[in-house]
Design a protein around this motif. Structure first.
Motif, PDB file in Angstrom:
ATOM      1  N   ARG A  15      -2.945 105.673 -26.297  1.00 38.34           N
ATOM      2  CA  ARG A  15      -4.152 104.780 -26.350  1.00 38.34           C
ATOM      3  C   ARG A  15      -3.803 103.688 -27.478  1.00 38.34           C
ATOM      4  O   ARG A  15      -4.378 102.713 -27.312  1.00 38.34           O
ATOM      5  N   ALA A  16      -2.822 104.060 -28.329  1.00 37.57           N
ATOM      6  CA  ALA A  16      -2.609 103.126 -29.503  1.00 37.57           C
ATOM      7  C   ALA A  16      -1.348 102.142 -29.136  1.00 37.57           C
ATOM      8  O   ALA A  16      -1.352 101.170 -29.973  1.00 37.57           O
ATOM      9  N   GLY A  17      -0.921 102.488 -28.265  1.00 32.75           N
ATOM     10  CA  GLY A  17       0.239 101.735 -27.699  1.00 32.75           C
ATOM     11  C   GLY A  17       1.363 101.746 -28.691  1.00 32.75           C
ATOM     12  O   GLY A  17       2.324 100.932 -28.782  1.00 32.75           O
ATOM     13  N   LEU A  18       1.732 103.180 -29.179  1.00 37.44           N
ATOM     14  CA  LEU A  18       2.760 103.382 -30.089  1.00 37.44           C
ATOM     15  C   LEU A  18       3.667 104.340 -29.769  1.00 37.44           C
ATOM     16  O   LEU A  18       4.262 105.152 -30.697  1.00 37.44           O
ATOM     17  N   GLY A  19       3.672 104.596 -28.422  1.00 32.02           N
ATOM     18  CA  GLY A  19       4.862 105.719 -27.970  1.00 32.02           C
ATOM     19  C   GLY A  19       6.112 105.629 -28.676  1.00 32.02           C
ATOM     20  O   GLY A  19       6.653 106.532 -29.062  1.00 32.02           O
ATOM     21  N   GLU A  20       6.820 104.297 -28.586  1.00 36.04           N
ATOM     22  CA  GLU A  20       8.042 104.085 -29.045  1.00 36.04           C
ATOM     23  C   GLU A  20       8.245 104.487 -30.664  1.00 36.04           C
ATOM     24  O   GLU A  20       9.169 105.195 -31.028  1.00 36.04           O
ATOM     25  N   GLU A  21       7.356 103.994 -31.332  1.00 34.40           N
ATOM     26  CA  GLU A  21       7.246 103.936 -32.715  1.00 34.40           C
ATOM     27  C   GLU A  21       7.158 105.649 -33.114  1.00 34.40           C
ATOM     28  O   GLU A  21       7.771 106.010 -34.088  1.00 34.40           O
ATOM     29  N   ALA A  22       6.081 106.068 -32.377  1.00 36.81           N
ATOM     30  CA  ALA A  22       6.049 107.828 -32.665  1.00 36.81           C
ATOM     31  C   ALA A  22       6.950 108.428 -32.225  1.00 36.81           C
ATOM     32  O   ALA A  22       7.341 109.515 -32.929  1.00 36.81           O
ATOM     33  N   GLU A  23       8.002 108.198 -31.424  1.00 39.18           N
ATOM     34  CA  GLU A  23       9.140 109.019 -31.106  1.00 39.18           C
ATOM     35  C   GLU A  23      10.146 108.696 -32.135  1.00 39.18           C
ATOM     36  O   GLU A  23      10.893 109.866 -32.829  1.00 39.18           O
ATOM     37  N   VAL A  24      10.174 107.626 -32.866  1.00 37.90           N
ATOM     38  CA  VAL A  24      11.211 107.382 -34.114  1.00 37.90           C
ATOM     39  C   VAL A  24      10.586 108.085 -35.194  1.00 37.90           C
ATOM     40  O   VAL A  24      11.384 108.798 -35.885  1.00 37.90           O
ATOM     41  N   SER A  25       9.335 108.113 -35.425  1.00 34.02           N
ATOM     42  CA  SER A  25       8.768 108.677 -36.539  1.00 34.02           C
ATOM     43  C   SER A  25       8.762 110.312 -36.532  1.00 34.02           C
ATOM     44  O   SER A  25       8.863 110.848 -37.533  1.00 34.02           O
ATOM     45  N   GLY A  26       8.667 110.863 -35.195  1.00 31.47           N
ATOM     46  CA  GLY A  26       8.506 112.170 -34.896  1.00 31.47           C
ATOM     47  C   GLY A  26       9.957 112.866 -35.438  1.00 31.47           C
ATOM     48  O   GLY A  26      10.262 114.098 -35.708  1.00 31.47           O
ATOM     49  N   ARG A  27      10.818 111.875 -35.793  1.00 33.25           N
ATOM     50  CA  ARG A  27      12.473 112.392 -36.285  1.00 33.25           C
ATOM     51  C   ARG A  27      12.160 113.073 -37.714  1.00 33.25           C
ATOM     52  O   ARG A  27      13.111 113.963 -38.202  1.00 33.25           O
ATOM     53  N   ALA A  28      11.125 112.678 -38.374  1.00 35.38           N
ATOM     54  CA  ALA A  28      11.049 113.036 -39.759  1.00 35.38           C
ATOM     55  C   ALA A  28      10.126 114.447 -39.804  1.00 35.38           C
ATOM     56  O   ALA A  28       9.625 114.925 -40.719  1.00 35.38           O
ATOM     57  N   ILE A  29       9.603 114.906 -38.715  1.00 41.92           N
ATOM     58  CA  ILE A  29       8.847 116.220 -38.699  1.00 41.92           C
ATOM     59  C   ILE A  29       9.944 117.090 -38.529  1.00 41.92           C
ATOM     60  O   ILE A  29      10.691 117.328 -37.598  1.00 41.92           O
ATOM     61  N   ARG A  30       9.836 118.250 -39.415  1.00 42.41           N
ATOM     62  CA  ARG A  30      10.786 119.181 -39.482  1.00 42.41           C
ATOM     63  C   ARG A  30      10.196 120.608 -39.635  1.00 42.41           C
ATOM     64  O   ARG A  30       8.910 120.771 -39.744  1.00 42.41           O
ATOM     65  N   ASP A  31      10.785 121.591 -39.520  1.00 42.41           N
ATOM     66  CA  ASP A  31      10.084 122.916 -39.717  1.00 42.41           C
ATOM     67  C   ASP A  31      10.847 123.723 -40.913  1.00 42.41           C
ATOM     68  O   ASP A  31      10.614 124.705 -41.116  1.00 42.41           O
ATOM     69  N   THR A  32      11.384 122.869 -41.821  1.00 38.28           N
ATOM     70  CA  THR A  32      12.142 123.577 -42.974  1.00 38.28           C
ATOM     71  C   THR A  32      12.092 122.444 -44.297  1.00 38.28           C
ATOM     72  O   THR A  32      11.787 121.406 -43.940  1.00 38.28           O
TER      73      THR A  32
END
Length: 311
Positions: A15-32
Motif C-alpha cells: 500500500r505504501a509502495g515500499l516493497g523494495e525498500e522494505a526488503e533492504v531494511s528487512g536485512r536488519a531484522i535478526r533473531d539474536t
C-alpha cells in the motif's frame, strides 16, 4: 518476498509502495542480540514493553531501573530486573507467560533497539526468549537527559491511579503538548511489538475525548506497526510526562489512512486515527525531572506550531 515479514506487513509495504525498500531494511531484522547491542542494553535505564491482555486489548508500559537492570546473558535472551507496579495495565499479563514487544531507548544519545519475544516471570523480573531483534534509526527522538539514578520521584508510597474510558481535559492537554509517545501493537496471533513516535508538540492531535490522530512520518520502510494494524486493529499507547514522572496509558483501536496527501499535514506519509476505549494514568512511575527536550532536526513542522530549535 516474505523474509522476516508477516502478511500484514507485506500488505503495508504494498500500500505504501515500499516493497523494495522494505526488503533492504528487512536485512536488519535478526533473531539474536549482537555483542554491541548487548553492551548497549547494560547501560539502559528505561524499557518500553507492549502486550495484549487476557481480553485481547493491547497496552504499552514503561519499565525502569538502574543501569544494569537489562542484561543479555546470551544472544537469544533478555533478562529484565524490574516488574510493573500492581496497578499497571499490564501487571496481570506479565505475571505469567506473555508475548511482548520491547524497545530500549536512550534519549540523551538518540539510540534505540527493538526486541520481541516470549516473556515469563523470573524472580523479581522477567526473562524473555527473543525471536526478533531490530536496530532502529534515531529519527524523531527528542534529546533529553534523565535525572541522576538516585534522584527521588515527586510522589512517595504507592503510585496514584486514575482510570476511565475517556480522556479528561487535563489528559487532553498533556497529549496535545506531547513530543514523544510509544505505541504497542500485535499481529493476529498475538506476537507483540513496541515502537516510538516523536515530533514537535502538536503532532499528536486530540480530536475528541476518545479520539486521537498522528502522522506517520518517513522511516525505515519496515512498517511493523502499520502491518500489525492491518491484521489486528487493537493498539496501546503510553505517554510519559518527563517533568512529573507520570505515565498515561491508553488502549483502543487504530485505523490508517494511506493517502499521503490526507489532511495536508507536513511530512505525513500516512495518518493514524486512534479510538480510545481505556485509560489508565499512573503517577510516580518514571524518574521525574528530565531535562527539557532538544527537538530532532528531522521533525516536520506542525501546522500552527511555533518554530522550535532543533539539534
Amino acid at each position: 518476498m516474505t523474509g522476516p515479514y508477516h502478511r500484514g506487513e507485506r500488505e503495508a509495504h504494498r500500500r505504501a509502495g515500499l516493497g523494495e525498500e522494505a526488503e533492504v531494511s528487512g536485512r536488519a531484522i535478526r533473531d539474536t542480540v549482537p555483542p554491541v547491542a548487548a553492551a548497549f542494553l547494560t547501560t539502559q535505564r528505561l524499557l518500553v514493553a507492549g502486550a495484549a491482555d487476557s481480553r485481547g486489548d493491547v497496552w504499552a508500559t514503561l519499565l525502569t531501573g538502574p543501569a544494569g537492570f537489562l542484561r543479555a546473558p546470551d544472544e537469544r535472551t533478555l533478562e529484565i530486573g524490574a516488574r510493573t507496579a500492581p496497578d499497571d495495565p499490564l501487571a496481570s499479563t506479565l505475571a505469567g507467560p506473555a508475548r511482548v514487544g520491547m524497545l530500549a531507548i536512550e534519549a540523551d544519545t538518540r539510540r534505540r533497539m527493538r526486541m520481541n519475544g516470549h516473556a515469563r516471570p523470573d524472580g523479581d523480573g522477567l526473562r524473555v526468549a527473543l525471536d526478533q531483534v531490530v536496530a532502529n534509526c534515531p529519527k524523531y527522538i527528542q534529546k533529553r537527559t534523565p535525572p541522576e539514578a538516585d534522584a527521588p520521584g515527586p510522589h512517595g508510597g504507592p503510585a496514584r491511579v486514575r482510570t476511565g474510558d475517556r480522556l479528561t481535559p487535563e489528559q487532553q492537554r498533556l497529549l496535545a503538548g506531547a513530543d514523544t509517545f510509544f505505541v504497542a501493537t500485535a499481529d493476529e496471533d498475538g506476537h507483540a511489538d513496541a515502537s516510538h513516535r516523536g515530533g514537535n508538540p502538536g503532532f499528536l492531535q486530540v480530536l475528541a475525548p476518545d479520539r486521537l490522530r498522528w502522522p506517520d512520518y518517513t522511516g525505515n520502510a519496515m512498517l511493523l506497526t502499520l502491518g500489525n494494524l492491518l491484521v489486528n486493529p487493537r493498539a496501546g499507547l503510553v505517554v510519559p510526562d518527563y517533568a512529573t514522572g507520570s505515565t498515561l496509558h491508553l488502549t483502543g483501536t487504530a485505523h490508517t489512512t494511506w493517502d499521503p496527501g490526507a489532511a495536508g499535514i507536513p511530512g505525513a506519509q500516512r495518518l493514524v486515527d486512534f479510538t480510545v476505549t481505556g485509560v489508565v494514568e499512573l503517577a510516580g512511575t518514571l524518574p521525574a525531572g528530565w531535562s527539557p527536550p532538544a527537538y530532532s532536526r528531522f521533525n516536520p513542522a506542525v501546522p500552527g506550531g511555533a518554530s522550535l530549535p532543533a539539534v
